[in-house]
Structure formats: structure tokens, C-alpha cells
Write a protein that holds these residues in place. Structure first.
Motif, short mmCIF file in Angstrom:
data_model
loop_
_atom_site.label_atom_id
_atom_site.label_comp_id
_atom_site.label_asym_id
_atom_site.label_seq_id
_atom_site.Cartn_x
_atom_site.Cartn_y
_atom_site.Cartn_z
N LYS A 132 0.88 -1.16 0.00
CA LYS A 132 0.00 0.00 0.00
C LYS A 132 0.92 1.21 0.00
N VAL A 133 0.69 2.14 -0.90
CA VAL A 133 1.68 3.23 -1.03
C VAL A 133 1.09 4.59 -0.68
N ALA A 134 1.90 5.35 0.05
CA ALA A 134 1.60 6.77 0.29
C ALA A 134 2.63 7.56 -0.50
N ILE A 135 2.17 8.45 -1.34
CA ILE A 135 3.11 9.22 -2.16
C ILE A 135 2.86 10.71 -1.95
N THR A 136 3.94 11.47 -2.09
CA THR A 136 3.84 12.93 -1.98
C THR A 136 4.52 13.58 -3.17
N ASP A 137 4.16 14.83 -3.38
CA ASP A 137 4.91 15.68 -4.31
C ASP A 137 4.51 17.13 -4.04
N ILE A 138 5.32 18.06 -4.54
CA ILE A 138 4.92 19.47 -4.46
C ILE A 138 4.24 19.91 -5.75
N SER A 139 4.22 19.05 -6.74
CA SER A 139 3.53 19.35 -8.00
C SER A 139 2.19 18.61 -8.02
#
Ligand SMILES: NC(=O)c1ccc[n+]([C@@H]2O[C@H](COP(=O)([O-])OP(=O)(O)OC[C@H]3O[C@@H](n4cnc5c(N)ncnc54)[C@H](O)[C@@H]3O)[C@@H](O)[C@H]2O)c1
Length: 249
Positions: free
Chosen positions: A33-40
């Protein structure tokens, strides 16, 4: 080789493109299960759609790894959604345009250090607080072949990546007896948006590597998954080169 991360909760920062995105896809395909982030927002939205297509559970957050408030919100969101954090890949990174040392502006230096070094610092603090509560975890920091080698005209970037190596090794020793393994991966060059934006001639870049080609995002993701898996159970504080022999030359 296939890895099995079935039902593991994996955080990858800066996963909207490039190496972080490749890691997210690789972990999702291995059952995580993945949690992903970005500033875009744009990059994040595209990554979320593509990851959901793999059938995995995805939490996507617009989130700045260099902002302590954002990082705390991120960890709270992961625990609210998934209840734990097994693996964290601190990948978010940036660079300045290539320029001689005496030309680099203070603001550019501060920006690179904020994301590449302070971001890893902040994320590791929040991740380790959670991993201590749950009795263990795995952290992989995205260092670089330039964590041990020079890259003229990239002084802020090289400084940040040397520092990530030192931070990784020191913190790994602090938590080694509490089942928190912390390692770093040191990729050579891969033609991600970051690299393509900085370098005109990728074929010249390829010659820095003993193998005489650039790496692929999947080759880096394989190294990250090895460090996050039990196959690397005796490794902590290590810097794994996935650099086509760059540092061996
Ligand atoms: N591509 C290479 O050749 C290479 C080699 C060695 C190390 N690295 C490292 O790999 C990591 C990923 O680089 P990449 O080449 O995939 O670059 P990329 O630009 O393709 O991807 C980086 C992602 O991080 C995001 N990001 C930037 N600042 C952020 C922040 N403060 N918080 C959250 N997200 C943020 C960007 O929006 C982008 O989507 C970086 O740490 C980079 O230094 C890359």
C-alpha cells in the motif's frame, strides 16, 4: 527477481515523477500500500491515477518534504489511513542549474539544502518517531553517486548528497538495536526530468559510468526494494551504489 511487499505500508516522497515514481510503481506491483507525496499537483495526480490502475491502495498528498508542518501532516495522514508505516523512501530532491561555485546564489544553495538535506532530516525524524511506537521499520534515503564523488559545477547538490550519506550512517547506528534499519542508495545518472532539465547531452553523461550508459528508474527501484526488504537484513548504515560503476572508476 520479484519482491514481496504484500500489505506493507510504504511512503515515497517526491513520487510524482522520476525515480520516486518508479519506486512507487515497483512497490505497488509487489503488493504494497503506497503513500506518495509531491509538491507538483499535476505530477501527483498523474501518479495517483497510474498507481490506482495497478489495483493497489494509494494515498496521495500534496506535501513539501522540507516543511516540518507538512511532514507532520503527512505522517498523521498515513497513520489515520493505514495505521502504521513499514517502509519510507526519502526521495524528494532538487538541484541548481550547473554553475561554477563562485556564481552560485545563496538562495539557490538554501533551496537545495532545504529539500535534499533538511527534507530527509525532517522526514526521518517523523518516520522514526512512528517506527519506535510500532517496534521497527525500514528507511531508504535517496543519496547519489555524488555522495562519494565530485560533480564539478553542482556544489550545492553534491554538498547535500554527501550530507545525506553522513546523516544516514549516523542515524542508522543510533537505532540499529531497535529494529529500524536505515540505508541509502547512491544512483548514477538516470534520464529523469531532473537530469534532462540540467544536461544538454546525455551521451556525455553516459561516459561517466563504467558501463557507458545511463541507468533506468527500474534499476534504481530494484536497489531500493532490496534495502527495504528482509534480503538486506544485515545491512544498516550502508550506501548501496547503483551507478554503473561510476564510483569504481
Ligand atoms: N536522476 C538521477 O540521475 C539521480 C541520480 C542520483 C540521485 N538522484 C536523486 O533521486 C531523487 C529523485 O530525483 P529524480 O531524478 O527522480 O528527479 P525528478 O525531478 O524527476 O523527481 C523529483 C520529484 O520530487 C518532487 N519534489 C521536489 N521537491 C520536493 C519537495 N520539497 N517535497 C516533495 N516533493 C518534491 C518534484 O516535484 C518531482 O516530482 C532526488 O533526490 C535526486 O537527487 C537522482
Amino acid at each position: 527477481m520479484t519482491f514481496d511487499f504484500k500489505d506493507k505500508v510504504v511512503l515515497i516522497t517526491g513520487a510524482g515523477s522520476g525515480l520516486g515514481y518508479a519506486c512507487a510503481v515497483a512497490f505497488a506491483n509487489a503488493g504494497a500500500k503506497v503513500a506518495i507525496t509531491d509538491i507538483s499537483q499535476n505530477a501527483l495526480d498523474k501518479a495517483i491515477v497510474a498507481l490506482r490502475d495497478t489495483g493497489t491502495e494509494v494515498l496521495g498528498l500534496l506535501n513539501d518534504a522540507s516543511d516540518s508542518g507538512d511532514v507532520n501532516i503527512l505522517l498523521d495522514a498515513i497513520i489515520t489511513r493505514f495505521g502504521r508505516l513499514d517502509i519510507a523512501v526519502n526521495n524528494a530532491g532538487t538541484a541548481t542549474p550547473l554553475q561554477e561555485f563562485h556564481e552560485v546564489g545563496e538562495a539557490e544553495f538554501d533551496r537545495v539544502i532545504a529539500v535534499n538535506l533538511k527534507g530527509v532530516w525532517l522526514c526521518m525524524q517523523a518516520e522514526i518517531r512512528q517506527m519506535l511506537k510500532q517496534g521497527g521499520g525500514r528507511i531508504v534515503n535517496m543519496a547519489s553517486a555524488t555522495s562519494r564523488n565530485t560533480y564539478p559545477n553542482a556544489s550545492p547538490y553534491v554538498t547535500s548528497k554527501f550530507a545525506v550519506a553522513g546523516l544516514t550512517r549516523t542515524v542508522a547506528v543510533e537505532y540499529a538495536e531497535r529494529d529500524i534499519r536505515i540505508n541509502a542508495i547512491c544512483p548514477g545518472n538516470v534520464a529523469t526530468p531532473l537530469v534532462v532539465s540540467l544536461v544538454d547531452d546525455l551521451s556525455i553523461l553516459a561516459t561517466k559510468h563504467a558501463i557507458k550508459r545511463l541507468g533506468t528508474p527500474e534499476e534504481v527501484a530494484n536497489g531500493v526494494m532490496f534495502l527495504a526488504s528482509d534480503l538486506s537484513s544485515f545491512s544498516t548504515g550502508s550506501l548501496l551504489e547503483v551507478d554503473g560503476g561510476w564510483n569504481a572508476i
